[in-house]
Design an enzyme around this catalytic site. Sequence first.
Site, PDB file in Angstrom:
ATOM      1  N   LYS A 101      10.024 -26.796   3.345  1.00  0.00           N
ATOM      2  CA  LYS A 101      11.441 -26.574   2.705  1.00  0.00           C
ATOM      3  C   LYS A 101      11.032 -25.773   1.360  1.00  0.00           C
ATOM      4  O   LYS A 101      11.067 -26.627   0.238  1.00  0.00           O
ATOM      5  CB  LYS A 101      12.423 -27.705   2.379  1.00  0.00           C
ATOM      6  CG  LYS A 101      13.857 -27.205   2.102  1.00  0.00           C
ATOM      7  CD  LYS A 101      14.955 -26.761   3.227  1.00  0.00           C
ATOM      8  CE  LYS A 101      16.237 -26.560   2.378  1.00  0.00           C
ATOM      9  NZ  LYS A 101      17.269 -26.461   3.698  1.00  0.00           N
TER      10      LYS A 101
ATOM     11  N   ALA B 262      16.954 -22.083   3.606  1.00  0.00           N
ATOM     12  CA  ALA B 262      18.089 -22.706   2.973  1.00  0.00           C
ATOM     13  C   ALA B 262      19.342 -21.989   3.380  1.00  0.00           C
ATOM     14  O   ALA B 262      19.258 -20.694   3.551  1.00  0.00           O
ATOM     15  CB  ALA B 262      18.029 -22.279   1.274  1.00  0.00           C
TER      16      ALA B 262
HETATM   17  N1  LIG Z   1      21.072 -32.868  17.414  1.00  0.00           N
HETATM   18  C1  LIG Z   1      21.820 -33.848  16.699  1.00  0.00           C
HETATM   19  N2  LIG Z   1      22.287 -34.967  16.906  1.00  0.00           N
HETATM   20  C2  LIG Z   1      22.868 -35.749  15.890  1.00  0.00           C
HETATM   21  N3  LIG Z   1      23.215 -35.159  14.607  1.00  0.00           N
HETATM   22  C3  LIG Z   1      22.716 -34.219  14.244  1.00  0.00           C
HETATM   23  C4  LIG Z   1      22.126 -33.378  15.156  1.00  0.00           C
HETATM   24  N4  LIG Z   1      21.706 -32.215  14.489  1.00  0.00           N
HETATM   25  C5  LIG Z   1      22.043 -32.215  13.354  1.00  0.00           C
HETATM   26  N5  LIG Z   1      22.775 -33.349  13.175  1.00  0.00           N
HETATM   27  C6  LIG Z   1      23.374 -34.121  12.000  1.00  0.00           C
HETATM   28  O1  LIG Z   1      24.220 -33.122  11.389  1.00  0.00           O
HETATM   29  C7  LIG Z   1      24.159 -33.190   9.969  1.00  0.00           C
HETATM   30  C8  LIG Z   1      23.560 -31.607   9.559  1.00  0.00           C
HETATM   31  O2  LIG Z   1      22.135 -31.364  10.162  1.00  0.00           O
HETATM   32  P1  LIG Z   1      20.946 -30.932   9.336  1.00  0.00           P
HETATM   33  O3  LIG Z   1      20.861 -31.607   7.791  1.00  0.00           O
HETATM   34  O4  LIG Z   1      19.875 -30.752  10.173  1.00  0.00           O
HETATM   35  O5  LIG Z   1      21.742 -29.370   8.744  1.00  0.00           O
HETATM   36  P2  LIG Z   1      20.954 -28.154   8.074  1.00  0.00           P
HETATM   37  O6  LIG Z   1      21.357 -27.026   8.901  1.00  0.00           O
HETATM   38  O7  LIG Z   1      19.471 -28.284   7.826  1.00  0.00           O
HETATM   39  O8  LIG Z   1      21.577 -28.363   6.682  1.00  0.00           O
HETATM   40  P3  LIG Z   1      21.195 -27.521   5.395  1.00  0.00           P
HETATM   41  O9  LIG Z   1      21.842 -26.058   5.540  1.00  0.00           O
HETATM   42  O10 LIG Z   1      21.665 -28.337   4.187  1.00  0.00           O
HETATM   43  O11 LIG Z   1      19.633 -27.502   5.243  1.00  0.00           O
HETATM   44  C9  LIG Z   1      23.242 -34.197   9.554  1.00  0.00           C
HETATM   45  O12 LIG Z   1      23.729 -35.208   9.233  1.00  0.00           O
HETATM   46  C10 LIG Z   1      22.327 -34.347  10.945  1.00  0.00           C
HETATM   47  O13 LIG Z   1      21.814 -35.860  10.863  1.00  0.00           O
HETATM   48 MG   LIG Z   2      18.496 -28.644   6.116  1.00  0.00          MG
END
Ligand SMILES: Nc1ncnc2c1ncn2[C@@H]1O[C@H](COP(=O)(O)OP(=O)(O)OP(=O)(O)O)[C@@H](O)[C@H]1O
Ligand SMILES: [Mg+2]
Length: 206
Positions: free
Chosen positions: A33, A100
């Site tokens: 990241k 990001a």
């Molecule tokens: N397939 C899934 N099943 C259950 N929970 C999920 C799943 N995908 C994502 N989540 C939950 O949704 C939330 C957001 O997911 P994640 O952190 O992967 O998003 P992101 O796109 O990486 O966000 P950021 O922009 O902050 O990096 C987290 O709490 C994660 O645990």
């Molecule tokens: Mg993320």
Amino acid sequence: MSGTIVVTGTDTDVGKTVFAAALAVALGARYWKPVQAGLADGSDAGSVVELGVDPAKVVPEAYRLNTPCSPHRAAEIDGVTIDPARLALPGDGPLVVEGAGGVLVPLTRAWSFGDQAAAWGQPVVLVARTALGTINHSLLSIEALRARGVPLLGVAFIGDAVEDSEAVIAEIGKVRRLGRLPRLADLNAVTLAAAFAAHFDVEDFR
Ligand SMILES: Nc1ncnc2c1ncn2[C@@H]1O[C@H](COP(=O)(O)OP(=O)(O)OP(=O)(O)O)[C@@H](O)[C@H]1O
Ligand SMILES: [Mg+2]
């Protein structure tokens, strides 16, 4: 750099980290990241380790910024400027890079994550929700990637199956559907690896 996959999304909080963790485990790849904004609630690098990525395969962030906001602003608040020269892809071998936010998120006031993805020139996976609003967000993201000449491997959906939305994004966006990760009620390294294996073909990412 061979074996690099860049993961972006239609939005923040869409599931990039969860998908990237599953992909890195399935490929035996390192995870990076490059720009982490917001450290108080833990980092994405920490989350992927909880989801099964070997800590030895986590490449340290190039920028760790304190404030949970757009990277350009988080950097300004910390008194640093994100320098694209410091975002060169690390080393050889399989690597999953998590962006990001989304494609047009600014890293500086003149350089977006999409610009950085174009500079890397590596295949990008767009992570998109299946929920209402995803058609517009996905097609906008696809246009923004294509406008920059970013090679788009396909879309990885997250959420309950919504067949028409997934199909229409692929059709109008002329993009491949790589699979869909269902919402896991109990999300952990074991359930995630099983869901990835059931819903994606790892060979699509090699
Ligand atoms: N397939 C899934 N099943 C259950 N929970 C999920 C799943 N995908 C994502 N989540 C939950 O949704 C939330 C957001 O997911 P994640 O952190 O992967 O998003 P992101 O796109 O990486 O966000 P950021 O922009 O902050 O990096 C987290 O709490 C994660 O645990
Ligand atoms: Mg993320």
